[in-house]
Design a protein around this motif. Structure first.
Motif, PDB file in Angstrom:
ATOM      1  N   ILE A 107       0.857  -1.186   0.000  1.00 24.86           N
ATOM      2  CA  ILE A 107       0.000   0.000   0.000  1.00 24.86           C
ATOM      3  C   ILE A 107       0.887   1.228   0.000  1.00 24.86           C
ATOM      4  O   ILE A 107       1.896   1.283   0.723  1.00 24.86           O
ATOM      5  N   SER A 108       0.506   2.206  -0.801  1.00 25.04           N
ATOM      6  CA  SER A 108       1.303   3.419  -0.875  1.00 25.04           C
ATOM      7  C   SER A 108       1.312   4.132   0.476  1.00 25.04           C
ATOM      8  O   SER A 108       0.303   4.168   1.192  1.00 25.04           O
ATOM      9  N   ASP A 114       1.354   7.239   1.298  1.00 19.17           N
ATOM     10  CA  ASP A 114       0.446   8.380   1.457  1.00 19.17           C
ATOM     11  C   ASP A 114      -1.021   7.961   1.521  1.00 19.17           C
ATOM     12  O   ASP A 114      -1.888   8.791   1.772  1.00 19.17           O
ATOM     13  N   GLN A 115      -1.316   6.691   1.290  1.00 14.91           N
ATOM     14  CA  GLN A 115      -2.698   6.215   1.349  1.00 14.91           C
ATOM     15  C   GLN A 115      -2.952   5.317   2.565  1.00 14.91           C
ATOM     16  O   GLN A 115      -4.082   4.876   2.773  1.00 14.91           O
ATOM     17  N   TYR A 116      -1.939   5.036   3.325  1.00 13.78           N
ATOM     18  CA  TYR A 116      -2.087   4.121   4.460  1.00 13.78           C
ATOM     19  C   TYR A 116      -2.282   4.925   5.742  1.00 13.78           C
ATOM     20  O   TYR A 116      -1.595   5.918   5.980  1.00 13.78           O
ATOM     21  N   ILE A 117      -3.209   4.461   6.569  1.00  9.16           N
ATOM     22  CA  ILE A 117      -3.474   5.089   7.867  1.00  9.16           C
ATOM     23  C   ILE A 117      -2.835   4.223   8.933  1.00  9.16           C
ATOM     24  O   ILE A 117      -3.226   3.072   9.153  1.00  9.16           O
ATOM     25  N   ILE A 121       3.869  -1.578   3.324  1.00  5.72           N
ATOM     26  CA  ILE A 121       3.715  -0.236   2.782  1.00  5.72           C
ATOM     27  C   ILE A 121       4.953   0.087   1.962  1.00  5.72           C
ATOM     28  O   ILE A 121       6.036  -0.434   2.220  1.00  5.72           O
ATOM     29  N   PRO A 127       6.002   5.859  -2.627  1.00  7.44           N
ATOM     30  CA  PRO A 127       5.835   6.090  -4.077  1.00  7.44           C
ATOM     31  C   PRO A 127       7.116   6.693  -4.661  1.00  7.44           C
ATOM     32  O   PRO A 127       7.725   7.596  -4.079  1.00  7.44           O
ATOM     33  N   GLU A 167       5.855  10.208   8.346  1.00  7.54           N
ATOM     34  CA  GLU A 167       4.463  10.055   7.946  1.00  7.54           C
ATOM     35  C   GLU A 167       3.628   9.554   9.125  1.00  7.54           C
ATOM     36  O   GLU A 167       2.504  10.020   9.346  1.00  7.54           O
ATOM     37  N   GLN A 214       0.575  11.820  10.862  1.00  7.05           N
ATOM     38  CA  GLN A 214      -0.792  11.350  11.052  1.00  7.05           C
ATOM     39  C   GLN A 214      -1.207  11.423  12.518  1.00  7.05           C
ATOM     40  O   GLN A 214      -2.347  11.802  12.823  1.00  7.05           O
TER      41      GLN A 214
END
Length: 1839
Positions: A1774-1775, A1777-1780, A1808, A1811, A1831, A1835
């Motif tokens: 999973i990228s 910037d798209q993973y929580i 993860i 990109p 990152e 968050q």
């Protein structure tokens, strides 16, 4: 126009220009209409005025801003509107084109295309409306075609071109009046991309006009025909132009691809073909014809380079984007006979696609892949296994049961990537589309996926593709013919695409992937698929497969332990055997030739060359009968059928094969190691013997091949001699028994015929033949090759008779001067000399083999040479000696006549050849005329052969003939040394040649020195000297030196020739100085002679030698050093003869060592022979014993200075220090009193260690006679049997020192006895001194005293070396140094040291205490009372005490037991697990050895302490843990012998092949620690498994409780009654573990009074409250210390690079991570770590998680509620910037190169990835971790 009209026009034009700057473009036509109607001006007049004005503006413009761009748009719109108003005005349109349009387009080159397109739109609207295509056709089209043509260097258009565009037609044929300036301006180069763009605009507008007119009324058909004709003509010329542009520069190709081709293809989409008239003839322009020409261009571009290949792929991609390969002819015009071009039918297309898929450039590979997918109509969405899943959906989806845990995960991971299940034998085969999908997934896996994913999915997918394509129960037959529509339907085609995958895998960047693909390829069981291996493309086998076999990554263990093979080589040989098994003889020879020729195309490393040789041998063996009944070579095939098939093969195949195989053998010589070369030669000979007979090739080719095989392998006693002889006779194969005699006879006949052809007896000689040194070298090489084969082929002495008869006949003819012309005499002499040399070598080998075998290559060498008949060799030698003696007298007379050239001072021919006069550099040539060179060479060769014959025959018999020959040789010597001085270069050159001949003469007369020679020498002496009987050889030597020095000093010779003369001088001098030794060896009785040389003569020679030593040439080094050695021996003889004065003084030796050292450092190559000669000459035993040579006036003497320099330089040269250690150890043993001067040097030799492995050393010893001779003259090692095992290792220096002091200890033991001498005391003193200095070094040296150091580091190695030597020196410990020794020992034992070092300290201490028993009570027992001592030190003392008890004499053993065992017993309860286990093991061993077993009846009457020991012994014996510990170390203590462990054999007995680390065995403590760690790891794993089981059980209980709770909402009472009591208890127990608030809420609905189980739990809770209160304060303090750290743990246990770990520690502290997990917490003490982390390790929690425990750690954290994430690129990643991120996160980082291992990925909850947009697809692991940490932090802050 009148003035009024002109004035009005000027006013109107001026106002209009101003308006154009303000009025929008859309309003311009309306404004013009108003102006025309209001002023009454005609449109043509206004147009003309505006054209002139606008043209002036454009000519002066250099750049356009935004306002000017709007002005240009409005102006062009106005002009085009006026052109429409003017109608079909030809002149106006041409004026617009030449004045406005083309100049404006030229300016657009540096601006936006928008203006250009808008202007073109307006212009072509005018053309379409006025239908004036003929104007465009006559102006713009030729102009722009001409512009493109000139850029390509074309001066004239082609014959079939429609538009002619030379300058006359373009500018003069349009009707427009051009001025010269207009022509010059428009003739300037036009931008290429603008020209192409305008041409495509013309084409598009003409097609649009044609389409629009056709859709309009029929009255416009004439206009349509005009536009259609224009479009067709332009299409024709553009298609031809494209073909030419594609073969031009990159700019031309780019413009053709970007501008022209898309529009051409777009038109061909709507219409497939056009009929076009070209100069009255009709032609058809079709889509197929056009692309066929373009495809031809692409094929040409493929061969030019990567850029051209990329452009070719761009053309193909463009074509396929417009046309589907399945398109038919449904659109447009079709001409009869025209066929549509289908690129899939072109074999070269598929070949180029395959080449592109494996190209080194990534972009090329991507283009190829895209084209292939387009051709096959496969898109990204279709790359899945829906078809497979449907096929196998009915089956159970579980993984195979025989897979391991990792295999099951790999199966699961592979399926998640789209890989289908492995088809079983009952499953149907895959369809073509499914195979292509499998191919693309495999290929993209190699291109994009991570290493671990390739490991997971490759074998699944390749097995799927392989099983479905090649069923095991069917025989595969290679089908030839046209390509089918689906290329995956034929087996041969499937293999061609599989080869693409294999090749791409072999070239992968990651070495692990390369190994995986190679293992996968070699792991295929080819036999199961019958003749499937033959379908593998030959180009793949010869190219990529061999290239991959040369990759060192596949041969990691190659060469270790003397094994020169690998698993990859074994697999390759099996594959090659299967691959070649179905080939006939001709094909097999071709395959072998191609395989061997690959060694010339690319350099092969050691492992690669061995793999190639193994593959060649494998391919040459085991050939079967081919399926088409062609005869191959097989054991069941009759020999005559094989001969027929062999005759059918090409005549040149086998000689060429033998030549390329010879190249492989020659290539193996650069790898030095004789064992390696032996194996290569062995395999090549196996291949040769399988592929051909020796008689199948010419004798010349055969001789060349045999000469490439190293002599030591084929000489008498060589390991390959029998194999070569069997090949010559073909007797190794019973199927050739009937023909082997003919084969051997044929080869023997060729050998017999060689001398005649070599001498050229059948050739007529009409004139004198000249020859030079190069010719002689070539003849000698050829003759030596022949002589070598003669004695390999001939085993029976009878077979030598024809050769002996030939030599006898030709010798008589030479003696009679029958060959006064030509080169026959010289060739005859060369032939005889070659046979003599070969017989000498054979004689030496027989002698060496009879003693001990010549080499160490094979242990059974003596057995291999048992069949060599020494009797036959003796008979051959005797026959040959008699033959030579029979012709010797005639040869001597011929040589006497030939040597007349040396005495002649008149030379007729003095012209030098052009090759000598014009030569620059290279070997020095004789500066003589051709005829004179020939005469000189004949004289040299004749003297050389006479000398060789005389020296050879003297060992068999001595008669008058031999005496006559030796007298002739001595007379030759006296003539040479008494020759007068020469004054010309020619005479000097002849004298130089005479000295060259003298070298061979002196070798013979000196080696065979006899009484005859003595008599001749005395005859030439002066009578006075003879009467005195002294200095017999002075005149001989002085005459020689005076004559040759005069020749050198005169300087009539050029510099290079003087250097040659100097070489001959020193060689001759060496022979002269060796006369006394040879006279003594030959038993010559010399009466009335005290000395051979006087001291004056020897000093004169010595000074001459030493003065010339610094500038010695490479060829003179050995003779000069040997002469120095001979001189020192003669000086020693004089000293022993009590010469009145000192013959050797210190100044002489200083001069010698300085000059010799300058000689040594000036040599670029460190050869064995010169180094050994230097050591034996300079460090001569006669001067080494003099103390003044080592130290004088407290300063180093000459020999010590030389030794210091030598050892310092030896640290960089492994062979130098090894030879120095060999020689010095022998000298020191002979002179113990000298050792005291070399303590520093001894320490350097002891601590010396080099990682360099000198393979060339052993090769030189086995091949070079000079090297063997010089090494044999060095001082002998005290224990040669031990030291020889280490001669080629870095251990040799300290092994030599160890053996030296071990022998000195035996000598020192004699001190104090009746046999003592001064050497005994010197040995004892030197041993004590060296021991104390070493102990001081290990205790006080900065490095050796370190307590923290890495295993296998330099400090670790040096510690081991020092303590190994200290153990050897333990025998020198005496009462006077005992206190100092024990003090240093105690200090060393109390320090931290690794077990490998500590075992030597323990051995030294054991021997010390056994030798001095009083120290046990004084020192050892009190040490056990020191309870603050480190556990490591206590462990050592326990080991020491136990071995003292076990190895003590029986008389004192019980007293030692009573003193030492009691203080050891308490250590059995130590909290330190290693010490406790170690003590238990040793105590049991002591009790078992010394405490006898007693019966049960005696137990009751035992004393208390005895019963305690008996029970302790019984417990240690019966306890399973103790038993396991003893079993793991079984036999160690029994085999340990402390006395043997201090001997060189005990310390260095472990050879390097067995233990690669300093010959250090694994210590007992190390074994105990390893065992305990393994046990602890097993316990951890067991606990982890139990925890997982408990957790899973609790999860199942919780699920049941949830179900029950849901049902309770329906009926509470009923459900509560149904709940079991134990479940309620479990539920309550769970509530106790959660917070108080939650507990109160959950129990509010429960009646506690009715629950009997709750009360005891409440009581337990009250009892724990006190403990909770006590711990609460500590918990609060800990929370404050931790602060508000984020709940993220970064796992870096897979990393090992310190900069990355330090950077991550710093990053974790910056973002306040909860912790950093690393594999070794000690790394934080590293200076580099601390420098980068800047104290971060003090604040961030560091968690030590070894890699072996990583899985357990992650599972534990998962149980604690953490989410386990991995930072890795996978198919399901999973990228970032798209993973929580969850709040509680554990982030795992992969290794620097390989990433996260596959066994760890299956534990992760998610992967993860970061990109990435660039070409490089990886980040540094520290950078990646920092990005992910930020990152997570971002968050958490935002939440």
């Amino acid at each position: 126009m009148s003035e009024t009209e002109a004035s009005t026009m000027a006013t109107v034009v001026g106002s209009m220009w101003k308006s154009f700057r303000q009025v929008p473009q859309a309003a311009v036509p309306a404004m013009l209409d108003c102006v025309l109607s209001s002023t009454g001006l005609s449109p043509s007049l206004l147009l003309s005025s505006l054209l002139d004005s606008f043209a002036s503006f454009i000519q002066g413009a250099e750049g356009f801003d935004s306002e000017q761009q709007n002005y240009i748009r409005s102006s062009t719109a106005a002009l085009c509107h006026l052109l429409k108003k003017s109608g079909a005005d030809l002149g106006a349109l041409q004026s617009f084109i030449w004045k406005i349009l083309i100049p404006l387009m030229r300016l657009v080159d540096t601006h936006d295309y928008e203006i250009l397109n808008e202007t073109a739109d307006s212009f072509f609207d005018v053309v379409i409306e006025t239908n004036m295509w003929d104007v465009v056709e006559g102006t713009m089209v030729p102009f722009f075609l001409r512009s493109i043509g000139l850029s390509m260097g074309m001066l004239q258009s082609e014959e079939l071109a429609i538009y002619s565009w030379n300058s006359c037609l373009v500018f003069r044929g349009t009707g427009y009046l051009f001025t010269d300036s207009d022509v010059n301006q428009n003739s300037l180069p036009f931008p290429l991309h603008i020209s192409c763009h305008i041409l495509t605009l013309m084409l598009n507008f003409s097609v649009q006009s044609q389409t629009a007119i056709k859709n309009a009324s029929k009255s416009d058909l004439a206009d349509s025909c005009c536009a259609e004709k224009f479009a067709k003509n332009l299409m024709w010329d553009l298609c031809n132009l494209i073909v030419q542009m594609l073969l031009q520069s990159m700019e031309h190709r780019s413009c053709a691809i970007k501008f022209l081709l898309p529009h051409i293809f777009q038109i061909f989409v709507t219409q497939c073909a056009f009929e076009i008239s070209v100069r009255g003839q009709m032609y058809v322009l079709s889509r197929g014809l056009c692309f066929k020409k373009i495809w031809t261009c692409c094929r040409t571009l493929f061969c030019l380079g990567p850029l051209e290949r990329r452009d070719s792929y761009s053309v193909l991609s463009l074509y396929l984007s417009f046309f589907s390969c399945s398109d038919g002819h449904e659109n447009g015009y079709h001409h009869d006979g025209e066929e549509e071009f289908d690129i899939r039918s072109e074999k070269e297309f598929w070949d180029e696609i395959k080449k592109g898929l494996v190209h080194e450039e990534c972009l090329v590979r991507k283009q190829s892949l895209h084209i292939l997918k387009t051709v096959l109509h496969i898109n990204e969405a279709s790359i899945c296994y829906s078809g497979v899943s449907e096929t196998t959906s009915s089956r159970k989806s579980s993984a195979p049961h025989n897979l391991t845990k990792r295999g099951r995960w790999a199966d699961k991971e592979a399926k998640s990537m789209g890989v289908g299940k492995i088809c079983n034998s009952n499953d149907p085969s895959l369809k073509g589309h499914q195979k292509w999908v499998a191919f693309f997934l495999l290929y993209e896996m190699l291109e994009e996926y991570g290493t671990h994913l390739v490991e997971a999915a490759w074998n699944h997918q390749i097995t799927l593709l392989f099983h479905s394509s090649f069923p095991q129960n069917e025989s595969l037959i290679c089908v030839s013919g046209e390509l089918n529509q689906n290329l995956m339907e034929q087996s041969s085609n499937v293999f061609s695409w599989l080869a693409v995958l294999w090749e791409r895998g072999f070239l992968h960047d990651n070495p692990r992937v390369r190994c995986l693909i190679m293992d996968s390829f070699l792991g295929i069981e080819w036999k199961r698929y019958k003749n499937c291996a033959q379908l593998v493309p030959e180009d793949f086998v010869i190219g990529p497969f061999l290239q991959a076999l040369n990759d060192p990554v596949h041969h990691k263990d190659f060469g270790t332990k003397g094994i020169y093979t690998s698993r990859t080589i074994d697999g390759a040989t099996k594959f090659m055997c299967e691959y070649s098994s179905c080939l006939n003889l001709r094909k097999r020879i071709e395959l072998l030739t191609k395989l061997a020729s690959s060694a010339r195309r690319q350099p092969f490393g050691r492992a690669g060359l061995m793999g190639l040789a193994e593959c060649i041998a494998s391919a040459a063996n085991g050939v079967q009968v081919h399926s088409n009944n062609e005869v191959g070579w097989h054991k069941d095939t009759p020999f005559d059928m094989v001969q027929v098939q062999s005759a059918m093969s090409s005549h040149d195949d086998k000689p060429h094969l033998l030549n390329v195989l010879r190249f492989i053998i020659e290539s193996s010589k650069q790898h030095f190691n004789p064992h390696y070369r032996l194996r290569v030669c062995d395999k090549i000979l196996d291949a040769v013997a399988s592929a051909m007979h020796a008689s199948d090739v010419s004798l010349e080719v055969l001789l060349q091949f045999i000469s490439a095989v190293p002599r030591e392998f084929t000489d008498c006693g060589g390991p390959l001699r029998a194999k070569v002889q069997d090949w010559f006779s073909s007797s190794d194969d019973k199927y050739y028994a009937s023909n082997c005699c003919d084969t051997a006879n044929q080869l023997l006949k060729s050998v017999y015929d060689f001398p005649g052809s070599f001498l050229g007896l059948h050739q007529s000689v009409s004139a004198f033949v000249n020859y030079d040194d190069e010719d002689l070298d070539a003849w000698e090489s050829e003759a030596r090759r022949w002589a070598r084969v003669v004695f390999l082929l001939i085993k029976d002495n009878q077979c030598m008779d024809p050769i002996l008869m030939f030599i006898h006949t030709q010798g008589i003819d030479v003696s009679k001067k029958n060959y006064h012309l030509g080169s026959v005499p010289v060739k005859f002499f060369i032939l005889v000399s070659s046979l003599i040399q070969e017989l000498q070598i054979m004689q030496e080998r027989v002698i060496d083999t009879g003693k001990r075998g010549r080499t160490k290559i094979e242990p059974s060498l003596l057995e291999m040479v048992a069949h060599e008949s020494s009797t036959e060799v003796s008979i051959i030698m005797g026959k040959f000696a008699k033959l030579l003696l029979s012709i010797l007298e005639g040869l001597v007379s011929f040589a006497s006549l030939s040597c007349s050239i040396f005495w002649s001072n008149m030379v007729e021919d003095t012209d030098l050849p052009c090759s000598v006069r014009g030569k620059l550099g290279g070997p020095s040539q004789r500066r003589l005329s051709s005829s004179c060179t020939t005469a000189v060479l004949q004289a040299i060769i004749s003297m050389k052969v006479i000398s060789s014959i005389s020296l050879w025959c003297v060992q068999f018999e001595t008669d008058n003939l031999l005496n006559h020959a030796f007298i002739f040789l001595w007379e030759f010597f006296w003539k040479i040394v008494s020759s007068p001085t020469c004054d010309s270069e020619i005479i000097a050159e002849i004298r130089l040649a005479a000295y060259e001949a003298l070298v061979h003469v002196l070798k013979a007369v000196v080696s065979a020195f006899s009484s005859v020679a003595l008599h001749l020498i005395m005859e030439n002496q002066k009578p006075s000297l003879v009467n005195k009987g002294k200095s017999l050889l002075d005149l001989l030597v002085l005459s020689f030196l005076q004559n040759i020095n005069n020749l050198i000093v005169v300087e009539t010779l050029v510099r290079t020739r003087r250097a040659i003369l100097m070489n001959w001088k020193w060689i001759c001098l060496e022979y002269l100085l060796s006369i006394p030794n040879h006279a003594l060896d030959n038993g010559v009785c010399i009466e009335n002679v005290d000395l051979f040389f006087s001291d004056v003569t020897l000093h004169l020679v010595f000074d001459d030698l030493v003065d010339s030593l610094e500038n010695a040439g490479e060829g003179a080094v050995l003779p000069m050093l040997r002469s120095i050695r001979l001189l020192l021996e003669l000086f020693n003889t004089m000293r022993c003869a009590r010469v009145p004065r000192d013959v050797v003084d210190i100044q002489m030796i200083w001069h010698l060592v300085h000059s010799s050292w300058m000689l040594h450092v000036s040599c670029n190559k460190r050869r064995v022979a010169p180094i050994a000669a230097l050591l034996s000459s300079i460090l001569h035993h006669s001067v080494f014993s003099m103390a003044c040579m080592h130290e004088s006036d407290n300063a180093p003497g000459p020999l010590k200075w030389f030794i210091q320099k030598l050892i310092e330089e030896g640290t960089k040269s492994p062979r130098t220090i090894r030879l120095a250690a060999l020689h010095l150890a022998g000298l020191w043993l002979l002179n113990p009193k000298i050792i005291k001067y070399y303590m520093k040097e001894l320490k350097m030799l002891t601590l010396y260690g080099s990682v360099a492995f000198d393979e060339d050393f052993e090769a030189e010893l086995s091949e070079n006679d000079d090297a063997r001779r010089e090494v044999s003259l060095l001082a002998k090692s005290p224990d040669s049997e031990l030291t020889e095992a280490f001669i080629n290792t870095e251990l040799y220096a300290r092994v030599s020192v160890a053996v030296l002091f071990y022998k000195l200890a035996n000598l020192a033991a004699v001190a104090g006895s009746t046999n003592e001498n001064e050497n005994c005391h010197a040995a004892l003193d030197s041993g004590k001194m060296f021991l104390l200095q070493l102990l001081d070094l290990v205790v006080n040296d900065k490095d050796l005293a370190k307590e923290l150091y890495k295993k296998y580091s330099a400090v670790h190695r040096r510690k081991i070396r020092a303590w190994q030597m200290i153990c050897i020196l333990s025998q020198f410990v005496d009462q006077d140094i005992l206190e100092e020794v024990t003090s240093n020992l105690q200090i060393a034992l109390c320090r931290n040291n690794l077990p490998a070092v500590r075992q030597y300290l323990e051995t030294f201490a054991i021997n010390l205490y056994l030798r001095f028993p009083f120290l046990i009570r004084k020192q050892l027992v009190p040490i056990f009372r020191d309870y603050d001592m480190r556990p490591q030190a206590l462990s050592s003392y326990v080991f020491i005490a136990a071995n003292i008890i076990l190895h003590a004499p029986a008389t004192v053993q019980s007293s030692y037991l009573e003193e030492l065992l009691p203080p050891i017993i308490p250590l059995l309860t130590s909290h330190h697990h290693s010490l406790r286990g170690f003590a238990q093991l040793l105590v049991y061993h002591v009790l078992w050895k010394l405490l006898p077993s007693l019966g049960s009846s005696a137990y009751e009457i035992m004393p208390l302490e005895t019963r305690c020991f008996e029970d302790l012994k019984l417990y240690l014996a019966k306890n399973p843990d103790c038993a396991r510990l003893r079993a793991s170390m079984e036999g160690y203590l029994d085999a340990y012998d402390p006395k043997y462990s201090i001997t060189p054999a005990g310390i260095f007995s472990n050879r390097v092949e067995e233990l690669e680390f300093e010959c250090v065995p694994i210590s007992l403590m190390e074994q105990v620690t390893t065992f305990l760690n393994d046990v602890r790891e097993d316990l951890r794993c067991s606990m982890a498994k139990d925890a997982v089981t408990i957790k899973n059980d609790s999860f199942r209980i919780n699920e049941n409780l949830k179900c029950m709770e849901i049902s309770s909402n329906v009926d509470d009472d009923k459900s509560e009654a149904m709940l079991p009591k134990d479940v309620l208890l479990l539920d309550f127990q769970k509530k106790i573990t959660i917070s108080k608030h939650d507990r109160q809420e959950r129990v509010s609905d429960i009646d506690l009074d009715k629950n009997a189980g709750y009360k005891p739990l409440m009581e337990m809770e009250k009892e724990d409250q006190l403990v909770d209160e006590l711990l609460r304060s500590r918990s609060i303090a800990m929370k404050k210390m931790k602060g508000n750290r984020q709940q993220l743990i970064l796992v870096a246990s897979l990393l090992d690079r310190i900069p990355n770990l330090a950077g991550l520690a710093r990053t974790c502290e910056v973002f306040k991570a909860a912790g950093l997990a690393i594999s070794d917490a000690n790394v934080v003490n590293d200076k580099q770590f601390q420098l980068i982390s800047v104290t971060a390790e003090k604040w961030v929690p560091i968690i030590e998680v070894p890699e072996s425990n990583l899985k357990v750690f992650l599972q534990k954290k998962k149980q604690e509620g953490f989410s386990i994430l991995g930072l890795e690129q996978t198919a399901n990643s999973i990228s970032l910037d798209q993973y929580i991120f969850p709040k509680k996160t554990v982030l795992v980082l992969g290794r620097e190169k390989e990433g996260i291992p596959a066994e760890i990925i299956h534990i992760l909850d998610a992967c993860i990835e970061i990109p990435q947009l660039g070409v490089v697809r990886s980040l540094n692991v520290h950078v990646s971790g920092a990005i992910a940490l930020w990152e997570y932090t971002r968050q958490q802050r935002s939440s």
